[in-house]
Design an enzyme around this catalytic site. Structure first.
Site, short mmCIF file in Angstrom:
data_model
loop_
_atom_site.label_atom_id
_atom_site.label_comp_id
_atom_site.label_asym_id
_atom_site.label_seq_id
_atom_site.Cartn_x
_atom_site.Cartn_y
_atom_site.Cartn_z
N LYS A 114 0.98 -9.73 8.86
CA LYS A 114 1.19 -8.50 9.28
C LYS A 114 0.01 -8.02 10.01
CE LYS A 114 2.12 -3.65 7.23
NZ LYS A 114 2.31 -2.99 6.04
N ARG A 164 -8.31 -0.03 6.56
CA ARG A 164 -8.14 0.28 5.03
C ARG A 164 -9.16 -0.59 4.40
NH1 ARG A 164 -4.36 3.49 2.06
NH2 ARG A 164 -2.74 4.24 3.49
N THR A 191 0.59 -1.21 -0.05
CA THR A 191 0.01 -0.09 -0.25
C THR A 191 0.90 1.42 -0.04
OG1 THR A 191 -1.58 -1.21 1.54
CG2 THR A 191 -2.01 1.19 1.36
#
Length: 293
Positions: free
Chosen positions: A162, A139, A45
């Site tokens: 993650k 997000r 990202t």
């Protein structure tokens, strides 16, 4: 298989005149390796992946691999909200020579947990390199439930996550359920030291762009049982870390790198735009305070 426990940077993509600025990228890579960074995420990202073409991702990867050498782990972001496309991109990443893939929770279409399980299983099963899950509900809206992560940890190729919720209790729950071999990487810089205190193995970070040595040091101290030392030190940088997310990542960190002289331009690709003047002023002042400029 390379070791994915460590301090990793989710690399920005420097642009100049809307083209990738490889000279700035080379300076950034040198600064990162000099700071002790263990490896990188390419096309995450932070790299503005939605605006990079397939050929640009390939070009970026080849350039970075050539610059850092074969021993530095390179993880390629291949996640999307289209499982077939993620499989295609994951196969391309493997063919390029990626050491692992990072696959984000599908955004916008809000699949249920059983859909998430099938999505990640299909992607991990399509390649012979390790898969790291990426949970970032800020997000994606949808979040991976701990039981889904536990089930996915049993899928061949899924080696870690993650975890970017910033919720340490959630991370602890995953660690307990998945066992010590499941790689736990923080995706939330502000809670990173607490993540380490809970037993986390490292980070995929944005702040490492500007404070690589410090982020590496905190992990070192944590491994030596000096967590209070790390807690005290991160407090000095907490305002800076918060300012790196005052607008959508990677808008502020690109401006910070430009202010440091590491990259030539803080330009973004639309729909992202450069950091506002008032936030730039605040960021610059804080960077002066901690001795970065």
């Amino acid at each position: 298989m390379k070791d994915f426990r460590g301090t990793f940077t989710a690399l920005i993509t420097p642009f100049k005149n809307d083209k990738i600025d490889f000279s700035s990228l080379d300076r950034l890579l040198k600064q990162q390796l000099d700071g002790g960074i263990n490896g990188f995420v390419v096309n995450g990202t932070t790299a503005e992946s939605p605006t990079l073409s397939s050929s640009e991702v390939s070009e970026l990867f080849k350039h970075i691999r050539s610059s850092v050498g074969p021993s530095v782990p390179l993880i390629v972001g291949t996640g999307s909200n289209n499982t077939a496309k993620s499989i295609e991109d994951s196969k391309k990443a493997e063919a390029m020579g990626a050491d692992a893939i990072l696959v984000v929770v599908p955004y916008y279409n809000k699949p249920p947990q059983r859909g998430l399980y099938e999505h990640f299983k299909a992607i991990a099963s399509s390649v012979n390199i390790p898969t790291l899950l990426y949970n970032v509900p800020g997000r994606t809206v949808t979040s991976l439930a701990p039981e889904t992560v536990t089930n996915l940890s049993k899928v061949k190729g899924v080696i870690g996550i993650k975890e970017a919720t910033g919720k340490i209790d959630l991370a602890s729950e995953i660690m307990k359920a998945c066992g010590k071999d499941f790689v736990m990487l923080s995706g939330d810089d502000g809670t990173y030291v607490e993540f380490l205190a809970a037993g986390g193995h490292g980070v995929i970070s944005v702040a490492t762009h500007v404070i690589p040595k410090q982020m590496v040091q905190w992990r070192q101290w944590a491994s030596e049982g000096q967590i209070e030392k790390a807690r005290t030190d991160i407090n000095k940088y907490m305002n800076l870390i918060n300012l790196l997310f005052v607008e959508a990542n990677p808008i502020p960190v690109k401006k910070a790198l430009q202010l440091m002289g590491v990259i030539d331009s803080a330009s973004m690709r639309l729909p992202l735009v450069e950091l506002s003047p008032e936030h730039t002023e605040s960021l610059h002042a804080e960077m002066k305070k901690v001795g970065l400029v």
